[in-house]
Scaffold this active site. Structure first.
Site, PDB file in Angstrom:
ATOM      1  N   THR A  47       0.837  -1.318   0.014  1.00 11.91           N
ATOM      2  CA  THR A  47      -0.046  -0.008   0.116  1.00 11.91           C
ATOM      3  C   THR A  47       0.762   1.480   0.018  1.00 11.91           C
ATOM      4  O   THR A  47       0.549   2.406  -0.500  1.00 11.91           O
ATOM      5  CB  THR A  47      -0.768   0.103   1.210  1.00 11.91           C
ATOM      6  OG1 THR A  47      -1.533  -1.262   1.194  1.00 11.91           O
ATOM      7  CG2 THR A  47      -1.801   1.204   1.325  1.00 11.91           C
ATOM      8  N   CYS A  48       1.900   1.210   0.598  1.00 14.20           N
ATOM      9  CA  CYS A  48       2.748   2.285   0.873  1.00 14.20           C
ATOM     10  C   CYS A  48       3.609   2.698  -0.534  1.00 14.20           C
ATOM     11  O   CYS A  48       3.510   3.855  -0.891  1.00 14.20           O
ATOM     12  CB  CYS A  48       4.055   2.112   1.765  1.00 14.20           C
ATOM     13  SG  CYS A  48       3.270   1.647   3.686  1.00 14.20           S
ATOM     14  N   SER A  49       3.718   1.688  -1.337  1.00 11.51           N
ATOM     15  CA  SER A  49       4.423   1.891  -2.661  1.00 11.51           C
ATOM     16  C   SER A  49       3.559   2.191  -3.586  1.00 11.51           C
ATOM     17  O   SER A  49       3.831   2.468  -4.852  1.00 11.51           O
ATOM     18  CB  SER A  49       5.506   0.821  -2.994  1.00 11.51           C
ATOM     19  OG  SER A  49       6.515   0.757  -2.034  1.00 11.51           O
TER      20      SER A  49
END
Length: 157
Positions: A47-49
């Site tokens: 999700t972060c990337s």
């Protein structure tokens, strides 16, 4: 836990600048500035990337046009990982800040234990900080990505 109206604690971070390690402190990063900071559980994680960092990369100019001096991405990773992650995502307009040992994250009470895959990590959030004081805090429930995204922050500025 930190909340709107709280002052950020003084902590030294890790930051690579032109390949050299620096250790800016909270005062250097936030004093006399309007800063948008967002935190992620881990660099290079799904999700972060795929959503969190790319959203801030895409909207950086629009966010800064609202009178924001800098945008900071924070994670409990080392400065080398944060630098590589920023380069992999063309995050030239974002300060990729490392809270390597989690001191800042623990002091503001937004840490979580993910011992089954990483140990100490940050909860996912975004905040607006003016002269070291938290003015907005968008804290996600664990496993969620609904309120700390770049568009929500832009809309609130």
């Amino acid at each position: 836990m930190i909340q709107v109206g709280s002052t950020l604690p003084e902590v030294d971070f890790g930051l690579l600048v032109n390949g050299e390690m620096t250790n800016p402190g909270t005062n250097e990063l936030f004093s006399d500035k309007r800063v948008v900071m967002f935190a992620v559980p881990g660099a290079f994680t799904p999700t972060c990337s795929q959503a969190h960092l790319p959203g801030f990369v895409a909207l950086a100019d629009k966010i800064k046009a609202k009178g924001i001096d800098s945008i900071i991405c924070l994670s409990v990773n080392d400065a080398f990982v944060m630098d590589a992650w920023g380069k992999a995502n063309n995050a030239d307009e974002i300060i990729m800040l490392a809270d390597g040992n989690g001191h800042f994250t623990k002091q503001i009470g937004l840490d979580m234990n993910t011992s089954n895959f990483g140990g100490l990590r940050s909860l996912r959030y975004s905040m607006l900080v003016e002269d070291g004081e938290v003015k907005k805090l968008n804290l996600e429930d664990p496993g969620r990505f609904e309120v700390s995204d770049a568009q929500s922050m832009l809309d609130s500025l």
